[in-house]
Motif scaffolding. Structure first.
Motif, mmCIF file in Angstrom:
data_model
loop_
_atom_site.group_PDB
_atom_site.id
_atom_site.type_symbol
_atom_site.label_atom_id
_atom_site.label_comp_id
_atom_site.label_asym_id
_atom_site.label_seq_id
_atom_site.Cartn_x
_atom_site.Cartn_y
_atom_site.Cartn_z
ATOM 1 N N GLN A 1 0.809 -1.117 0.032
ATOM 2 C CA GLN A 1 -0.235 -0.013 0.010
ATOM 3 C C GLN A 1 0.870 0.950 0.244
ATOM 4 O OE1 GLN A 1 -2.405 -0.554 3.601
ATOM 5 N NE2 GLN A 1 -3.806 -1.874 2.497
ATOM 6 N N ILE A 2 2.094 1.155 0.462
ATOM 7 C CA ILE A 2 2.805 2.535 0.911
ATOM 8 C C ILE A 2 3.996 2.397 0.203
ATOM 9 C CG2 ILE A 2 3.756 4.077 2.576
ATOM 10 C CD1 ILE A 2 1.780 2.448 4.669
ATOM 11 N N LYS B 1 6.290 3.367 8.619
ATOM 12 C CA LYS B 1 5.106 2.456 8.911
ATOM 13 C C LYS B 1 5.593 1.179 9.586
ATOM 14 C CE LYS B 1 0.884 0.583 8.792
ATOM 15 N NZ LYS B 1 -0.235 1.168 9.653
ATOM 16 N N CYS B 2 6.854 0.513 8.796
ATOM 17 C CA CYS B 2 7.376 -0.617 9.153
ATOM 18 C C CYS B 2 8.135 -0.482 10.603
ATOM 19 C CB CYS B 2 8.516 -1.163 8.242
ATOM 20 S SG CYS B 2 7.691 -1.635 6.809
ATOM 21 N N PHE B 3 8.708 0.981 10.736
ATOM 22 C CA PHE B 3 9.516 1.067 12.245
ATOM 23 C C PHE B 3 8.235 1.112 13.027
ATOM 24 C CE2 PHE B 3 11.137 4.149 15.193
ATOM 25 C CZ PHE B 3 12.150 3.390 15.655
ATOM 26 N N ALA B 4 7.326 1.481 12.891
ATOM 27 C CA ALA B 4 5.919 1.514 13.919
ATOM 28 C C ALA B 4 5.608 0.143 14.211
ATOM 29 C CB ALA B 4 4.846 2.316 13.256
ATOM 30 N N ILE B 5 5.560 -0.747 13.185
ATOM 31 C CA ILE B 5 5.087 -1.955 13.300
ATOM 32 C C ILE B 5 6.148 -2.741 14.139
ATOM 33 C CG2 ILE B 5 4.608 -4.206 12.321
ATOM 34 C CD1 ILE B 5 3.506 -2.610 9.716
ATOM 35 N N TRP B 6 7.418 -2.589 14.034
ATOM 36 C CA TRP B 6 8.558 -3.215 14.718
ATOM 37 C C TRP B 6 8.436 -2.715 16.072
ATOM 38 C CZ3 TRP B 6 13.384 -0.868 16.158
ATOM 39 C CH2 TRP B 6 14.495 -1.584 16.581
ATOM 40 N N ILE B 7 8.158 -1.448 16.293
ATOM 41 C CA ILE B 7 8.113 -0.995 17.775
ATOM 42 C C ILE B 7 6.985 -1.614 18.399
ATOM 43 C CG2 ILE B 7 7.847 0.946 19.124
ATOM 44 C CD1 ILE B 7 10.653 0.783 18.229
#
Length: 76
Positions: free
Chosen positions: A34-35, A43-49
């Motif tokens: 999507q992004i 977004k991937c950093f937020a998912i990882w955190i």
């Protein structure tokens, strides 16, 4: 009874952590579709955190349950 309960708690913790990992992989693959660009990185950093926080929560709660089931010192 306590050893069986400890094993059950550890198995449940492992299953929850595996579900968190699966959720993270699915979320990242959905984000990739999507992004694009720098937003994908954030977004991937937020998912990882989020997955780290959830995993640490599972470990803390499971550790508390295991701590409550330990043998007191002086009992043999």
């Amino acid at each position: 009874m306590k050893p069986k309960l400890k094993v059950l708690i550890i198995i449940i913790m492992a299953l929850i952590i595996a579900m968190i990992a699966l959720y993270s992989f699915v979320s990242v693959s959905r984000a990739i579709d999507q992004i694009r660009g720098a937003d994908l990185f954030w977004k991937c950093f937020a998912i990882w955190i989020k997955s780290i926080i959830l995993t640490q929560g599972v470990l803390v709660v499971g550790g508390l349950f295991l701590f409550m089931l330990r043998k007191p010192k002086g009992t043999g």
